[in-house]
Scaffold this active site. Structure first.
Site, PDB file in Angstrom:
ATOM      1  N   HIS A 103       0.862  -1.179   0.000  1.00  0.00           N
ATOM      2  CA  HIS A 103       0.000   0.000   0.000  1.00  0.00           C
ATOM      3  C   HIS A 103       0.899   1.230   0.000  1.00  0.00           C
ATOM      4  O   HIS A 103       1.812   1.329   0.814  1.00  0.00           O
ATOM      5  CB  HIS A 103      -0.909   0.003   1.226  1.00  0.00           C
ATOM      6  CG  HIS A 103      -2.068   0.936   1.071  1.00  0.00           C
ATOM      7  ND1 HIS A 103      -1.914   2.303   1.063  1.00  0.00           N
ATOM      8  CD2 HIS A 103      -3.386   0.710   0.886  1.00  0.00           C
ATOM      9  CE1 HIS A 103      -3.104   2.866   0.887  1.00  0.00           C
ATOM     10  NE2 HIS A 103      -4.011   1.920   0.778  1.00  0.00           N
ATOM     11  N   ARG A 125      -6.736  10.046  -0.662  1.00  0.00           N
ATOM     12  CA  ARG A 125      -6.305  10.459  -1.999  1.00  0.00           C
ATOM     13  C   ARG A 125      -7.507  10.631  -2.921  1.00  0.00           C
ATOM     14  O   ARG A 125      -7.541  11.528  -3.755  1.00  0.00           O
ATOM     15  CB  ARG A 125      -5.325   9.436  -2.569  1.00  0.00           C
ATOM     16  CG  ARG A 125      -3.893   9.719  -2.157  1.00  0.00           C
ATOM     17  CD  ARG A 125      -2.966   8.627  -2.637  1.00  0.00           C
ATOM     18  NE  ARG A 125      -3.167   7.396  -1.915  1.00  0.00           N
ATOM     19  CZ  ARG A 125      -3.316   6.197  -2.484  1.00  0.00           C
ATOM     20  NH1 ARG A 125      -3.296   6.074  -3.785  1.00  0.00           N
ATOM     21  NH2 ARG A 125      -3.489   5.123  -1.744  1.00  0.00           N
TER      22      ARG A 125
END
Ligand SMILES: Cc1cc2nc3c(=O)[nH]c(=O)nc-3n(C[C@H](O)[C@H](O)[C@H](O)COP(=O)(O)OP(=O)(O)OC[C@H]3O[C@@H](n4cnc5c(N)ncnc54)[C@H](O)[C@@H]3O)c2cc1C
Ligand code: SF4
Ligand code: SF4
Lengths: 234, 529
Positions: free
Chosen positions: B226, B242
């Protein structure tokens, strides 16, 4: 920095002693416990999993107050004990079965969910209660257990309120029926549970909500009944 | 005797248990933690389903296949993506408190998705999913045994008979027989130790136990990293940040870009920037306090606690860490492993839904859709095993006794930390033959040295050092298989990136890596897709 830990092993004599450990400063109590276990004492026993406050496995008492070890920053001189009310297996590791069974006994699950649209506001009404991580901190803090082992307890009752307050749930009366015995009227509304909940849940308030719902369904607060029989009116 | 024994207490296990109970089967759930303590509780981002236009199941299928880089099985991808809207409806019908937008279930956009497709419950999606499932399992009277540690799968003549377990609180080895066993023990990304988002539980014992029993494993080398975990604590900052517009910058404030790339690509970009000596930060200051408090409260709390940084005021220092394991126990379309009567589902299995790279939000979806399927398949099995004390159980009981007498000349915890570190640096985001082989020789050395390790805590009762030692033993066994897979695959695809073979090579490697053990010896092969 030094912390003191209450140790327990049922086969030892005496089964319980306090032990003090010197530890380097850490961000969390869990890190301090792991430090002791890895570097000093492999027998120290405690539970943990996610280290981010969502799995609910690392609740302990620090100076008498329930905290999640992974969310608490340890300070010099603190005294660490296992949760109370539940049985201790070894050191800080406890049996949660007796706490979890309250979910079953209070029917803290959906009974009759219907396909009903929920608005943002409807969802928000059950948002906090459904943040519960079942850490049993509230259970451990509740004074009612000193006198009534059968009490359904804060997290189970909060969860029942979560289902009663859920717009999709239809069997509200059945939920109330399940919590009038050893449940909502036995709570002293002391607020301990609310104070210790790491998720900011307010079981005391949820219990009061259940009480007024119960009154709507025709139940009476048995504690108030006593006044009635003296013919007193306020 | 139970019809079905399920090992694991996470989302996959509970969905399977609920379905099995609904089918009228007697079912027992065994797990080393209490169910709600499973890693599923940690999922934040969401669960994918194409609910409203312009999104569509076809788009969901396309996105999933694209990320999978040729290693997904199209029929499974189609089945799962098409079942997704129904899965959400089912969850809603059993009480899952999804966040709403107006009266509709709200969705957000995660990396690699063409549309906002992830249904969520604030940043507690996994927590609320797991608890909703648990409540329903309690309602159905599902039998649980907590703190039972899986030792081995009991197999005879290619058929699964049950499992051997260690009752942790009492320190006793037992066998539990059943007509069918479903493994739902989660992934093995904690093999990367402190450099993993996972909780202390995902060491892969279920996968290793299946391998010891003779089951085939596949695509183990595909480990997803990740891109955005907190630098000190490896705590995940969800893609939701994000998706909402958080930016990646370096110490000079230079934009890195690629915020919505798939995880493999972005992790590599960040890893390479870090190798150049740059420090990388996730900047969400411009999202504002209100937004962060509403959508990312957990992340904010954890950043404050572990890094001493408030994301409202300062950019968060991040790095990519191991997060999810695509590979696992190889299963067919019925979730059955190569051992009859042994099923696997969830992160421990490779149902070929994610292929070489998993999309955020597809894993929770897999638990729900394929968890049901595993139960339906397991429910078909009629033949109860013979009631006898199996050899496997006797061996395991003796083994546990023997662990207490091991000499303890070498500290397994030090070994474990060392192995995790070298796995991250050499069998992590960027790999290369010589380095992989180096780690493999270390792993083999560790395997030989197991007999010189052991436990210092000699109490049989709730011996967590023993549990950690068993986890480490399984991890070492499985690490070898991961490394062999990574060495064999001399190409780059999805999460597996070889610096010495940076190109994808469909001619040779449009195939699953198969790994299994024969008489204790590791065997490997490729099976064309
Ligand atoms: C931080 C984080 C965030 C994530 N966010 C998302 C997301 O937003 N969306 C998404 O789709 N996916 C997400 N994922 C991935 C997803 O959460 C997991 O893949 C999924 O929850 C795995 O579920 P599972 O049921 O297969 O296993 P788990 O939930 O890991 O459960 C495994 C169970 O097996 C038991 N077990 C393990 N070993 C043994 C043993 N030896 N003996 C007995 N029992 C054993 C454990 O006690 C546990 O109950 C995230 C993962 C992490 C770590
Ligand atoms: S408020 Fe009620 S439930 Fe909560 S701790 Fe006090 S007595 Fe127990
Ligand atoms: S209500 Fe709060 S204190 Fe009680 S179990 Fe749930 S999270 Fe823990």
């Amino acid at each position: 920095m030094k912390i003191k830990i209450k140790r327990f092993h049922p086969h030892f004599e005496p089964p319980s002693i306090d032990m003090e450990y010197a530890v380097q400063e850490t961000a969390t109590l869990l890190d301090a416990l792991l430090q002791i276990k890895r570097q000093k004492d492999r027998t120290l026993t405690f539970d943990y999993m996610c280290r981010s406050g969502v799995c609910g496995s690392c609740a302990v008492r620090v100076d008498g107050k329930e905290v999640l070890a992974c969310q608490h920053t340890p300070k010099d001189g603190e005294y660490i004990e296992p949760l109370s009310v539940v049985d201790v297996i070894r050191d800080l590791s406890v049996r949660l079965e007796d706490a979890l069974v309250t979910l079953e006994r209070s029917k803290a699950y959906p009974l009759d969910m219907q396909k009903i649209a929920m608005s943002e506001e409807d969802e928000r009404r059950i948002e906090r209660q459904s943040d519960c991580i079942l850490c049993s901190s509230c259970f451990s803090s509740c004074p009612v257990y000193a006198s009534n082992e059968a009490f359904l307890g804060p997290f189970a009752l909060s969860r029942v309120w979560r289902y009663v307050a859920d717009k999709r749930e239809q069997a509200k009366k059945e939920h109330i029926d399940a919590v009038v015995q050893n449940g909502i009227w036995d709570c002293t509304l002391c607020g301990n549970c609310t104070e210790v909940c790491p998720q900011g849940i307010d079981p005391k308030n949820d219990i009061m909500m259940l009480q007024s719902k119960a009154v709507q369904f025709g139940y009476q607060n048995p504690n108030l009944g006593g006044f009635g029989s003296f013919g007193l009116e306020f | 005797m139970f019809d079905i024994v399920i090992v694991g207490g996470g989302g996959a296990a509970l969905v399977a248990a609920i379905e099995a109970a609904a089918l009228g089967k007697s079912v027992l759930v065994l797990s080393k933690h209490y169910p709600t303590q499973s890693q599923t509780s940690m999922a934040q981002g969401g669960i994918n389903a194409a609910l409203y236009p312009p999104d569509s199941c076809d788009s969901h299928i396309q996105d999933t296949l694209k990320a999978a880089a040729g290693l997904a099985q199209e029929t499974i991808v189609q089945e799962v993506c098409r079942a997704a809207p129904k899965a959400i409806e089912w969850l809603d019908s059993i009480g899952m408190p999804f966040s709403r937008k107006g009266e509709a279930i709200a969705q957000r956009r995660l990396g690699g998705a063409s549309h906002p497709r992830a249904c969520y419950a604030q940043d507690y999606t996994g927590l609320k999913l797991l608890h909703t499932l648990y409540d329903n399992a309690v309602k159905l009277g599902v039998a649980f045994r907590f703190r039972t540690f899986l030792l081995n799968v009991i197999e005879e003549d290619g058929v699964c008979k049950g499992v051997s377990i260690l009752d942790m609180a009492r320190g006793k080895v037992e066998q539990i027989l059943a007509k069918a066993v479903i493994l739902a023990t989660g992934g093995y990304a904690k093999m990367y130790g402190a450099l993993s988002t996972n909780g202390f539980g995902s060491f892969g014992e279920g996968v290793a136990a299946a391998m010891r029993a003779g089951a085939k494993l596949s695509d183990l080398e595909f480990v997803q990293f990740h891109p955005t975990a907190l630098k000190k604590s490896s705590i995940l900052i969800s893609e939701a940040a994000r998706g909402a517009g958080a930016r990646l910058i370096d110490q000079e404030g230079q934009e890195i870009g690629g915020e919505l790339w798939t995880r493999d690509r972005l992790s590599r970009a960040i890893f390479e920037a870090m190798e150049e000596g740059r420090e990388i930060f996730l900047d969400m200051r411009h999202l504002g306090e209100e937004f962060i408090e509403k959508n990312l409260p957990q992340e904010r709390k954890l950043a404050l606690l572990y890094e001493g940084i408030d994301p409202i005021k300062e950019p968060l220092p991040i790095r990519p860490v191991a997060h999810y394991t695509m590979g696992g126990i190889d299963v067919d379309e019925h979730m059955q492993s190569s051992i009859q009567g042994l099923y696997a589902v969830g992160e421990c299995a490779n149902a070929k839904l994610h292929g070489a790279n998993r999309l955020g939000g597809n894993s929770l979806l897999e638990l729900v859709v394929l968890g049901k399927k595993a139960a339906q398949s397991a429910a078909q099995r009629q033949q109860p095993p013979q009631k006898k004390l199996f050899e496997r159980t006797k061996i395991d009981a003796n083994f546990i006794k023997a662990v207490f007498t091991l000499p303890n000349q070498i500290d397994f915890w030090e070994r474990q930390e060392f192995l995790s570190k070298i796995m991250y640096h050499n069998c992590g985001i960027v790999r290369e033959e010589m380095r992989l082989k180096g780690v493999l020789s270390v792993v083999r050395q560790h395997q030989k040295e197991l007999a010189f390790m052991g436990v210092r805590d000699k109490s049989p009762l709730m011996n967590k050092e023993l549990i950690s030692f068993l986890e480490y033993g399984n991890m070492v066994e499985l690490a070898e298989a991961v490394l062999v897979g990574a060495i064999q695959r001399t190409e780059s695809r999805g999460a597996h990136f070889r610096a010495d073979y940076p190109q994808r090579d469909d001619e040779k490697f449009l195939a699953h890596t198969m790994i299994w053990k024969e008489k204790g010896v590791l065997c490997a092969d490729f099976k064309p897709v």
